[in-house]
Design a protein around this motif. Structure first.
Motif, mmCIF file in Angstrom:
data_model
loop_
_atom_site.group_PDB
_atom_site.id
_atom_site.type_symbol
_atom_site.label_atom_id
_atom_site.label_comp_id
_atom_site.label_asym_id
_atom_site.label_seq_id
_atom_site.Cartn_x
_atom_site.Cartn_y
_atom_site.Cartn_z
ATOM 1 N N ASP A 178 40.986 49.413 43.301
ATOM 2 C CA ASP A 178 41.551 48.417 42.384
ATOM 3 C C ASP A 178 41.154 48.660 40.936
ATOM 4 O O ASP A 178 40.118 49.277 40.653
ATOM 5 C CB ASP A 178 41.100 47.012 42.818
ATOM 6 N N VAL A 179 41.972 48.135 40.049
ATOM 7 C CA VAL A 179 41.708 48.210 38.606
ATOM 8 C C VAL A 179 41.510 46.786 38.094
ATOM 9 O O VAL A 179 42.376 45.923 38.271
ATOM 10 C CB VAL A 179 42.882 48.888 37.859
ATOM 11 N N PHE A 180 40.353 46.573 37.497
ATOM 12 C CA PHE A 180 39.958 45.219 37.102
ATOM 13 C C PHE A 180 39.997 45.063 35.591
ATOM 14 O O PHE A 180 39.264 45.751 34.875
ATOM 15 C CB PHE A 180 38.526 44.971 37.624
ATOM 16 N N VAL B 286 31.540 47.636 43.251
ATOM 17 C CA VAL B 286 32.555 47.912 44.270
ATOM 18 C C VAL B 286 33.170 49.298 44.029
ATOM 19 O O VAL B 286 33.652 49.945 44.946
ATOM 20 C CB VAL B 286 33.658 46.814 44.241
ATOM 21 N N GLY B 287 33.141 49.727 42.767
ATOM 22 C CA GLY B 287 33.696 51.046 42.455
ATOM 23 C C GLY B 287 35.049 50.957 41.768
ATOM 24 O O GLY B 287 35.754 51.967 41.628
ATOM 25 N N CYS B 288 35.433 49.740 41.359
ATOM 26 C CA CYS B 288 36.724 49.571 40.679
ATOM 27 C C CYS B 288 36.660 50.215 39.294
ATOM 28 O O CYS B 288 35.583 50.315 38.705
ATOM 29 C CB CYS B 288 37.033 48.091 40.465
ATOM 30 N N LEU B 289 37.829 50.543 38.767
ATOM 31 C CA LEU B 289 37.894 50.890 37.345
ATOM 32 C C LEU B 289 37.855 49.552 36.596
ATOM 33 O O LEU B 289 38.662 48.662 36.881
ATOM 34 C CB LEU B 289 39.195 51.623 37.029
ATOM 35 N N VAL B 290 36.904 49.410 35.669
ATOM 36 C CA VAL B 290 36.769 48.135 34.959
ATOM 37 C C VAL B 290 37.229 48.294 33.509
ATOM 38 O O VAL B 290 36.757 49.178 32.794
ATOM 39 C CB VAL B 290 35.313 47.624 34.996
ATOM 40 N N ILE B 291 38.134 47.436 33.105
ATOM 41 C CA ILE B 291 38.610 47.435 31.710
ATOM 42 C C ILE B 291 38.027 46.193 31.034
ATOM 43 O O ILE B 291 38.448 45.069 31.317
ATOM 44 C CB ILE B 291 40.154 47.378 31.661
ATOM 45 N N PRO B 292 37.033 46.392 30.150
ATOM 46 C CA PRO B 292 36.354 45.218 29.561
ATOM 47 C C PRO B 292 37.151 44.620 28.405
ATOM 48 O O PRO B 292 36.717 44.629 27.261
ATOM 49 C CB PRO B 292 35.013 45.795 29.100
ATOM 50 N N ALA B 293 38.309 44.069 28.721
ATOM 51 C CA ALA B 293 39.244 43.629 27.679
ATOM 52 C C ALA B 293 38.765 42.380 26.941
ATOM 53 O O ALA B 293 39.065 42.214 25.762
ATOM 54 C CB ALA B 293 40.612 43.361 28.305
ATOM 55 N N ARG C 169 47.789 50.060 35.066
ATOM 56 C CA ARG C 169 48.189 49.475 36.363
ATOM 57 C C ARG C 169 47.105 48.535 36.911
ATOM 58 O O ARG C 169 46.636 48.686 38.051
ATOM 59 C CB ARG C 169 48.524 50.568 37.396
ATOM 60 N N THR C 170 46.706 47.604 36.068
ATOM 61 C CA THR C 170 45.689 46.623 36.455
ATOM 62 C C THR C 170 46.134 45.862 37.695
ATOM 63 O O THR C 170 47.269 45.384 37.754
ATOM 64 C CB THR C 170 45.502 45.626 35.286
#
Ligand code: DLL
Length: 434
Positions: A131-133, A155-162, A178-179
């Motif tokens: 997942d992309v967070f 968890v290993g998600c790609l994290v976007i600290p928006a 592709r969040t």
């Protein structure tokens, strides 16, 4: 239940007897530590005549003192620490309004535990490392963003600290990367839904978004539905408070029906906020929490002021950690208008269930004791006919009267005219001259 819906299946499904044994052992350890190291608790124990060895069962919890937010403020900045400052790793503060904040310290173990509980909370809705967070909570002293950030990384998600706000950029990031899931406040969720609508973004068509974790402030089922429709997602309620790590304390599983509170880390009680006595099983009252694993700043019987109840029936997901019902408000949120007790949530419920009404509102208390409910119309809510507006206005005033027992003024406003909040919304403005 597919295995991948658990982060730590053993602990999440531990049978009650084993869970309670673990709780008692951790409670005893916590009590020993604060009695040895925290002057505030040493003094409270002396006043109540309790010694750590008196805590022989979970029922003995009631012998321990309550801790309030005033106690934390009085012991600002570092009076509640149970470790030396050298062993602290991170400082958060509560999102208080005026005066000194509450200072909340985390040790390395606390940072790790907080992330662990967020990881459990995400995974129980089906989140995986694929997942992309996009984290739309506020980064900074507030726990809302950093704690979930670490959880999703675990968890290993790609994290976007928006962070919150700048909705145009949010949409760009959601499209380009592709969040699949986001975490945000209900007020920003409602705003983002309006933004997508206004800009012709059809979330199910144009985005990969599947889930939104929504929390940090109270909201209703009607608001959940509005966010789900507007963002094309499943909304999961996320609860927490800075004093107990921040988010990740109680989240909803894939059943979306009540929030599992992680009872291996927190002991919970529901009390009558006036008397401090426990309420009957399943009845609403104030949530009181005792931390069981916090190292830097353990808290005993912390008065959250949040009103909720424990769901008694077991959950279909097989987790043994009990569920909390939606928080209906804070005991200190209650308004008294013309002698009637009113919770802002009651008003929100009526507004958000009404078609033609938009997603932003404000409760203004003015004059001697007058209430005006200001609410925006939906984007497509006004057909230009004044009599339709007047009909909606009087219909809403009647609906509100049935719910809150007094009839407020209702002001219908064009979309976009009320202030937008990206973090916690300020829904009540009290300018009464009384
Ligand atoms: O709001 C922690 C948090 C961040 C929780 C992000 C969830 C998501 P504080 O700023 O200390 O911490 O505020 C805690 O916010 O006592 C409740 O009154 C309220 N609150 C938090 N989550 C919910 C929720 C964070 N899901 C205070 N429903 C709490 C209702 C909530 N109220």
């Amino acid at each position: 239940m597919p295995l991948n819906m658990f982060w730590d299946q053993k602990i999440e499904t531990l049978d009650r007897a084993a869970l309670e044994r673990l709780q008692l052992q951790r409670l005893q350890d916590t009590v020993q530590r604060v009695a040895a190291r925290v002057p505030f608790y040493q003094q409270k124990f002396a006043e109540l005549g309790v010694k750590p060895d008196d805590i022989r069962s979970l029922a003995n919890l009631r012998r321990l003192p309550f801790t309030t937010s005033a106690d934390l403020r009085a012991n600002y900045p570092a009076g509640m620490l149970a470790v030396s400052l050298d062993d602290t790793l991170r400082l958060h503060t509560s999102s208080g309004t005026t005066g000194k904040p509450k200072a909340l310290f985390f040790s390395r173990q606390d940072v790790d535990n907080a992330a662990e509980l967020c990881a459990r909370s995400f995974v129980m809705t089906g989140v995986t490392k694929k997942d992309v967070f996009q984290n739309m909570m506020t980064y900074g002293m507030f726990t809302g963003a950093l704690v979930t950030h670490y959880g999703a990384e675990k968890v290993g998600c790609l994290v976007i600290p928006a962070g919150p706000g700048n909705s145009e950029r949010q949409v760009m990031l959601m499209q380009d990367f592709r969040t699949t899931f986001i975490h945000l406040t209900p007020s920003y969720g409602l705003y983002l839904a309006t933004f997508l609508e206004k800009h012709g973004v059809e979330p199910r068509r144009d985005l990969a978004l599947r889930k939104a974790f929504v929390g940090a402030e109270a909201y209703t089922e009607e608001t959940r539905r509005k966010i789900e429709e507007g963002l094309g997602v499943d909304v999961y309620n996320s609860y927490g408070l800075s004093e107990m790590n921040g988010p990740g304390i109680a989240f909803e599983c894939e059943q979306k029906h009540g929030m599992h509170i992680w009872e291996d880390h927190f002991l919970i009680e529901i009390i009558d906020p006036q008397t401090g006595d426990p309420v009957a099983d399943g009845q609403p009252g104030e949530l009181v929490m005792t931390s069981l694993c916090r190292e830097a700043m353990p808290l005993l019987r912390y008065r959250t002021r949040d009103i909720t109840s424990i769901m008694l029936e077991p959950c279909a997901c097989d987790r043994t950690h009990r569920r909390l019902n939606r928080i209906t408000g804070r005991s200190d949120d209650m308004l008294i208008v013309r002698g009637v007790n009113i919770y802002p949530q009651q008003i929100e419920r009526v507004l958000m269930a009404q078609s033609g009404v938009g997603r932003n509102y404000l409760i203004a208390l003015e004059g001697l004791d007058e209430m005006t409910v200001k609410v925006e119309l939906a984007e497509a809510g006004f057909d230009g006919q004044v009599e339709h507006l007047m009909k909606l206005q009087s219909h809403l005033a009647e609906k509100l009267r049935a719910e809150i027992l007094i009839k407020p003024q209702v002001e219908l406003l064009p979309p976009g005219s009320l202030p937008v909040s990206e973090g916690k919304a300020k829904r009540v403005v009290d300018n009464r001259k009384m």
